[in-house]
Enzyme design. Structure first.
Site, PDB file in Angstrom:
ATOM      1  N   GLY A   1       0.782  -1.225   0.000  1.00 56.06           N
ATOM      2  CA  GLY A   1       0.000   0.000   0.000  1.00 56.06           C
ATOM      3  C   GLY A   1       0.815   1.278   0.000  1.00 56.06           C
ATOM      4  O   GLY A   1       1.035   1.891   1.038  1.00 56.06           O
TER       5      GLY A   1
ATOM      6  N   ASP B   1      19.281  -5.041  -2.190  1.00 63.14           N
ATOM      7  CA  ASP B   1      19.445  -5.203  -3.639  1.00 63.14           C
ATOM      8  C   ASP B   1      20.541  -4.319  -4.229  1.00 63.14           C
ATOM      9  O   ASP B   1      21.011  -4.573  -5.341  1.00 63.14           O
ATOM     10  CB  ASP B   1      18.129  -4.877  -4.364  1.00 63.14           C
TER      11      ASP B   1
ATOM     12  N   GLY C   1      17.307  -9.861  -5.178  1.00 61.75           N
ATOM     13  CA  GLY C   1      17.972  -8.762  -5.883  1.00 61.75           C
ATOM     14  C   GLY C   1      17.061  -8.019  -6.839  1.00 61.75           C
ATOM     15  O   GLY C   1      17.471  -7.069  -7.484  1.00 61.75           O
TER      16      GLY C   1
ATOM     17  N   HIS D   1      14.476 -14.820   1.941  1.00 62.65           N
ATOM     18  CA  HIS D   1      14.497 -13.832   3.026  1.00 62.65           C
ATOM     19  C   HIS D   1      15.611 -14.043   4.031  1.00 62.65           C
ATOM     20  O   HIS D   1      15.825 -13.182   4.895  1.00 62.65           O
ATOM     21  CB  HIS D   1      13.131 -13.804   3.721  1.00 62.65           C
TER      22      HIS D   1
ATOM     23  N   ARG E   1      17.752 -11.152   4.066  1.00 63.95           N
ATOM     24  CA  ARG E   1      17.289  -9.905   4.699  1.00 63.95           C
ATOM     25  C   ARG E   1      17.311  -9.994   6.214  1.00 63.95           C
ATOM     26  O   ARG E   1      17.310  -8.974   6.902  1.00 63.95           O
ATOM     27  CB  ARG E   1      15.850  -9.606   4.258  1.00 63.95           C
TER      28      ARG E   1
HETATM   29  O1  F6P Z   1      13.891  -5.389  -2.259  1.00 69.63           O
HETATM   30  C1  F6P Z   1      14.275  -6.344  -1.335  1.00 69.63           C
HETATM   31  C2  F6P Z   1      13.682  -7.689  -1.644  1.00 69.63           C
HETATM   32  O2  F6P Z   1      14.140  -8.604  -0.681  1.00 69.63           O
HETATM   33  C3  F6P Z   1      13.954  -8.184  -3.062  1.00 69.63           C
HETATM   34  O3  F6P Z   1      15.252  -8.700  -3.211  1.00 69.63           O
HETATM   35  C4  F6P Z   1      12.845  -9.193  -3.226  1.00 69.63           C
HETATM   36  O4  F6P Z   1      12.498  -9.349  -4.586  1.00 69.63           O
HETATM   37  C5  F6P Z   1      11.705  -8.576  -2.452  1.00 69.63           C
HETATM   38  O5  F6P Z   1      12.271  -7.638  -1.568  1.00 69.63           O
HETATM   39  C6  F6P Z   1      10.881  -9.569  -1.684  1.00 69.63           C
HETATM   40  O6  F6P Z   1       9.822  -8.900  -1.081  1.00 69.63           O
HETATM   41  P1  F6P Z   1       8.855  -9.565  -0.005  1.00 69.63           P
HETATM   42  O7  F6P Z   1       9.482  -9.388   1.339  1.00 69.63           O
HETATM   43  O8  F6P Z   1       7.593  -8.806  -0.142  1.00 69.63           O
HETATM   44  O9  F6P Z   1       8.702 -11.028  -0.336  1.00 69.63           O
END
Ligand code: F6P
Length: 373
Positions: free
Chosen positions: A89, A154, A197, A297, A300
């Site tokens: 959103g 990314d 990425g 993830h 991240r």
């Molecule tokens: O932009 C960061 C990222 O982790 C990308 O590498 C990936 O495509 C996307 O976000 C994944 O998003 P979500 O957390 O919504 O699955």
């Protein structure tokens, strides 16, 4: 693009984190809060992007919270964000489902501006990637005193040499690829590793070169699966019975399509699935047993590397100096050895992909890594 400089009296500053999280967000928040408080400013955090202003009733503790020195103690090394984030959103194009089931897209920026005014916020530090910084730039154009901080694993943002989060992502990906080497070698297998990425190959190339992948497939170079299979077979002929193939989630086969998992209302499309496709095709072409690992993830999550911690702390403090100097509509950016301010508008003007003539790519080519071209 331009940014404005005007000296105004600052009393209250709000911070928010938007889009996908990245290791280092908490370090930026800590640096901004401490640096701001040292100037005598009151520091606040907006919950979950701008949701704390748009849907305050959803937050029993308040959609905007005061950030004391105590609130940011001991968080530098922690992953995630103490403020929460969202990549659902865009408030400037917010999907609202109507009673008849249809969807209307509304611009809710006035509610954000009103919310900031209600809380007497003089300036905002917006920590985000391309989407959140584009929102920040629109808010600046509507009169909000805003400074951006470039975040994303990314590394696809222009005007900064690197974003924070990227080093943490490639460090962990490289460690995973290192581990896959020994099991691939033990089983004479091909291991396909899919990394995030989005539409840029930075994570794949950074981790793949560092962890000595045999092939790296990136969105910037449409790949020919036969050339990748030939690389695997060539290694086999030379007595190396295993191969490691790193595939960026956004990689595109020559004469094929990008692999998209889906797209939810108000969200960016989700990429993924290319790793399984590449593995199936390689097994077919080479006759070698092939396995796929999707790091997703994991790249991240967790805390920032030392490099990302430092960058994040420097960005957080630079954002506060930018506000103190009255520099708004700008983004703090790494321009080694310094952090400087650049116009937000130029940072979001286009996506930064891996330059094919960069020394990173030339190094990969010199090392014999295949890009499937
Ligand atoms: O932009 C960061 C990222 O982790 C990308 O590498 C990936 O495509 C996307 O976000 C994944 O998003 P979500 O957390 O919504 O699955």
């Amino acid at each position: 693009g331009e940014f404005s400089t005007m000296t105004i009296q600052i009393r209250r500053v709000a911070i928010n984190t938007g889009g996908g999280d990245a290791p280092g967000l908490n370090a930026v928040i800590r640096a901004a809060v401490i640096s701001g408080r040292r100037r005598g400013w009151q520091m606040f955090g907006i919950r979950d992007g701008y949701n704390g202003l748009l849907e305050p009733e959803a937050y029993p503790g308040g959609g905007i919270i005061s950030l004391s020195r105590e609130s940011v103690r001991g968080i530098t090394h922690l992953g995630g964000t103490i403020l929460g984030t969202t990549n659902r959103g865009n408030p400037l194009a917010y999907p609202v489902v109507q009673p008849d089931g249809s969807v209307e897209v509304v611009d809710r920026s006035d509610e954000i501006i009103q919310g900031l005014a209600t809380h007497e916020i003089d300036a905002v530090v917006a920590i985000g990637g391309d989407g959140s910084l584009a929102i920040a730039n629109e808010l600046f154009e509507k009169g909000v005193n805003i400074v951006g901080v470039p975040k994303t694993i990314d590394n696809d943002l222009e005007e900064t040499v690197v974003t924070f989060g990227y080093d943490s992502a490639i460090s962990f990906a490289a460690e995973c690829i290192d581990r896959l080497h020994s099991t691939a070698e033990a089983h004479d297998r091909v291991m396909v590793v899919e990394v995030m990425g989005r539409y840029a190959g930075w994570i794949a190339v950074g981790a793949g070169v560092a962890a000595t992948a045999d092939a790296i497939l990136i969105p910037e170079i449409p790949f020919d699966i036969n050339i990748v299979a030939e690389k695997v077979l060539d290694r086999q002929r030379k007595g190396r019975d295993f191969s490691i193939i790193v595939v960026a989630e956004g990689a595109i086969p020559r004469n094929g399509e990008r692999s998209i998992l889906g797209k939810a209302l108000g969200q960016a499309e989700r990429l993924g699935g290319i790793g399984l496709q590449v593995a199936a095709a390689l097994e077919e072409e080479t006759g070698k047993e092939t396995r796929t690992v999707v790091l997703g993830h994991l790249l991240r999550g967790g805390g920032p590397t030392t490099r990302d911690r430092l960058l994040a702390l420097r960005f957080g403090s630079a954002a506060i100096r930018s506000i103190a100097a009255g520099c708004f509509g700008c983004m703090v950016a790494l321009d080694p050895p310094e952090v400087r301010s650049v116009p937000l508008s130029s940072a979001i003007s286009r996506m930064k992909t891996v330059p094919l003539d960069s020394d990173l790519m030339l190094t990969a080519r010199d090392l014999g890594i295949s890009f499937g071209d």
